[in-house]
Design a protein around this motif. Sequence first.
Motif, mmCIF file in Angstrom:
data_model
loop_
_atom_site.group_PDB
_atom_site.id
_atom_site.type_symbol
_atom_site.label_atom_id
_atom_site.label_comp_id
_atom_site.label_asym_id
_atom_site.label_seq_id
_atom_site.Cartn_x
_atom_site.Cartn_y
_atom_site.Cartn_z
ATOM 1 N N PRO A 37 -5.549 11.794 1.576
ATOM 2 C CA PRO A 37 -5.313 10.525 2.285
ATOM 3 C C PRO A 37 -5.993 9.342 1.620
ATOM 4 O O PRO A 37 -6.758 8.617 2.240
ATOM 5 C CB PRO A 37 -5.901 10.796 3.668
ATOM 6 N N VAL A 38 -5.729 9.156 0.318
ATOM 7 C CA VAL A 38 -6.378 8.082 -0.435
ATOM 8 C C VAL A 38 -5.332 7.026 -0.792
ATOM 9 O O VAL A 38 -4.436 7.285 -1.593
ATOM 10 C CB VAL A 38 -7.048 8.626 -1.708
ATOM 11 N N PRO A 39 -5.436 5.839 -0.186
ATOM 12 C CA PRO A 39 -4.409 4.818 -0.420
ATOM 13 C C PRO A 39 -4.712 3.944 -1.630
ATOM 14 O O PRO A 39 -5.849 3.880 -2.101
ATOM 15 C CB PRO A 39 -4.506 3.977 0.853
ATOM 16 N N VAL A 40 -3.694 3.279 -2.111
ATOM 17 C CA VAL A 40 -3.817 2.273 -3.156
ATOM 18 C C VAL A 40 -3.167 0.997 -2.626
ATOM 19 O O VAL A 40 -2.169 1.074 -1.912
ATOM 20 C CB VAL A 40 -3.111 2.750 -4.449
ATOM 21 N N VAL A 41 -3.736 -0.156 -2.930
ATOM 22 C CA VAL A 41 -3.093 -1.435 -2.606
ATOM 23 C C VAL A 41 -2.799 -2.158 -3.912
ATOM 24 O O VAL A 41 -3.674 -2.244 -4.770
ATOM 25 C CB VAL A 41 -3.995 -2.376 -1.774
ATOM 26 N N LEU A 42 -1.599 -2.671 -4.055
ATOM 27 C CA LEU A 42 -1.236 -3.443 -5.241
ATOM 28 C C LEU A 42 -0.699 -4.810 -4.826
ATOM 29 O O LEU A 42 0.068 -4.907 -3.867
ATOM 30 C CB LEU A 42 -0.131 -2.734 -6.029
ATOM 31 N N PRO B 196 6.482 6.281 1.766
ATOM 32 C CA PRO B 196 5.980 5.408 2.834
ATOM 33 C C PRO B 196 5.185 4.236 2.252
ATOM 34 O O PRO B 196 4.285 4.442 1.439
ATOM 35 C CB PRO B 196 5.071 6.325 3.664
ATOM 36 N N LEU B 197 5.546 3.045 2.679
ATOM 37 C CA LEU B 197 4.876 1.832 2.201
ATOM 38 C C LEU B 197 4.406 1.011 3.395
ATOM 39 O O LEU B 197 5.001 1.073 4.472
ATOM 40 C CB LEU B 197 5.840 0.949 1.399
ATOM 41 N N SER C 62 0.827 -1.201 0.000
ATOM 42 C CA SER C 62 0.000 0.000 0.000
ATOM 43 C C SER C 62 0.863 1.254 0.000
ATOM 44 O O SER C 62 1.921 1.300 0.633
ATOM 45 C CB SER C 62 -0.885 -0.040 1.248
ATOM 46 N N PHE C 63 0.400 2.279 -0.713
ATOM 47 C CA PHE C 63 1.052 3.593 -0.699
ATOM 48 C C PHE C 63 0.009 4.656 -0.991
ATOM 49 O O PHE C 63 -1.131 4.333 -1.354
ATOM 50 C CB PHE C 63 2.220 3.642 -1.694
ATOM 51 N N VAL C 64 0.398 5.909 -0.822
ATOM 52 C CA VAL C 64 -0.516 7.030 -1.071
ATOM 53 C C VAL C 64 -0.004 7.771 -2.308
ATOM 54 O O VAL C 64 1.035 8.420 -2.253
ATOM 55 C CB VAL C 64 -0.581 7.968 0.149
ATOM 56 N N PRO D 299 0.294 12.692 -2.052
ATOM 57 C CA PRO D 299 0.498 12.957 -0.618
ATOM 58 C C PRO D 299 -0.434 14.026 -0.048
ATOM 59 O O PRO D 299 -0.552 14.136 1.167
ATOM 60 C CB PRO D 299 1.968 13.408 -0.554
#
Lengths: 263, 263
Positions: B48-53, B91-92, B40-42, B45
Motif C-alpha cells: 500500500p505505497v502510493p506515488v503522487v505525480l 485506480p487513480l 496518485s496511484f499505487v 498493488p
Amino acid sequence: MAETYPKETPNTVNRYKHQATYDVSTIHTIVNTTPVLHVSFVPDPSTPVPVVLPMIGQIGHYPSDHEPHCYLHGYVSSRLMNLAASPPGIPLCVAATKLDGLVLTLTPNTHNYNYRSAILHGHGTIVDNDEEKLWAMQLVTNSVVPARYENTRVPPDNAEMQSTRILKMRIESASGKVREGIPEDERKDMKREDVLDSVWTGVIPVYERLEEPVGGPYNRVKEVPEHVRRFVDGENARRWTYAVEAVRKPAPVKRVKKENDEG
Amino acid sequence: MAETYPKETPNTVNRYKHQATYDVSTIHTIVNTTPVLHVSFVPDPSTPVPVVLPMIGQIGHYPSDHEPHCYLHGYVSSRLMNLAASPPGIPLCVAATKLDGLVLTLTPNTHNYNYRSAILHGHGTIVDNDEEKLWAMQLVTNSVVPARYENTRVPPDNAEMQSTRILKMRIESASGKVREGIPEDERKDMKREDVLDSVWTGVIPVYERLEEPVGGPYNRVKEVPEHVRRFVDGENARRWTYAVEAVRKPAPVKRVKKENDEG
C-alpha cells in the motif's frame, strides 16, 4: 545530515534526468515554500486505491530528533488516525509543485512549464507528544506568514491542543525536479523557416501574487501590522524575481528521449 | 449527465460539510483551471505505497463517449503503462487545488485558507486510438493557453504521436470543497477585548499572476500574438477579481466540530 538524498528506488527520477535533483536543501526549500502540499496514502491496505489530500506542511528539525521530518497539518480522518497510530506508521507520498512559467514553443509537444517540484516518500505517524505538537503548530503557522504565531492569541488552550492533529513523516527518500530557462525546440522545427516566421516562442512567467491585505469585519487594528506588511512586500518581490529570472536562464541540456524507462 | 456526483464513499466529505460540493460544473471548473494536477496511484498493488505525480490534465467529453473523462498528460513510466494497459485500468486519484487567500484570525487554530479543491476517483487507461489522442493533445495544449494548438506547427508527426502518452480516467466519484469569505473566530476569543485590540484579522488575497510574456532567443514574431495577449490580460483580471471578491463574502456557516468522523 547528508547533503543529498540517496538515488534509490522509489525516488529515482529516470525521465528528464538532467532536471533531477537530490539536493536536500533544494528539496526542503521547494516543500517549505509551497503553501499546499498534496499528500497521498492508501486508506484500505488490501486494495491499491490511493487518496490524495491537500494539506499544509513544513519540513523541520525537532531539537531532540536525529533528522528533519515533514510535519503535515490538515483533516486527519479516524481511518487515517488508526493507520498512523503506531510505528512505523502509514506509507505516505508528499508532492510539492511550484509553477514558474508557461514555456511556449514551436509545436505542442515541446511546450513545457518552468517549475520546481519535490516528492517525499516515507511513513507518517501522529504526533502525540504535546511539546512537539506545540512546536509543530508554531512551525506550520509561521510557514503561512512568518511571525504570525507570536502575533496572535497563544498558547492554544486544551481544547485546541486536543483537536489539532499533526502527522509527522519520516523522509525515507526524496527527489526534486527543476525546469527553468528559455524555450527549447527540436532540430526538425528549428530548420523550418515557415514555422520560425509564424509561431511566437517565449515564456509567460507565473508567480503566486499576494494582494493588498483586507481587514476583516471585526478587525480593530488600524494599520496592517509590520509582520504582515513585510511578508507581502518581501514575498512578492522574491517570487516575481524568481519567475522572471527563470526565463532568462539557458535552456536545460537536451532531454534524453526514452519513453520506456522506469519512473 | 447528472448535475451532481453521488455522495458515496470514497468521495463523501465528512469534515466541514458546509464547504463541500458535489456539483459537476463546479468540480470540472476547478480541475480545468488548475495548471498542475496531482495524480496518485499505487505502483505495486501488493504493497500500500502510493506515488503522487504532478501532471497536466483536463476534463473533456470526447464526442463518441457517453460522459466526460479526465485526460492526463505527463511522464508515464513503463510500470504505470503496464498497469493502465487493459480495462478497467489502474485506480487513480486526481487532486486539483487553488489557493485564493490567507485568512488571518485571532488565534492559530482558526487560521485558514480561502481555496477551491476537487478530488476525482476512478480508473485510468492509456489512450491508444490516434484520433482520440490527437483530440486530447489539442484539449490539453489549449488548456495551457487557449487557441495555442492551432497557432503552432501542427499536426504532430508520427514520432510525436508515438511518444505522447495520454491517460484517460473514468470519473467514478468526485467531490469538491470551497472556502471563501471573511475571517471567522470562536466565541471565546470574540469576547476578549485584549485579543481583539491587539491581533490584526483579515485576508491576504492570493492569485497566480501571469507576467509580461518574454520572447525567446529564436523568436522572430515581433508582436506578442493576440491569443497570448488576450489570455494574459483576461486571466489576470479574472483571477484578481475572484481572489479579491472571495474576501468580501460572508464567512461560511459555523463549522461542525467533529474530529472523529470518517473522511
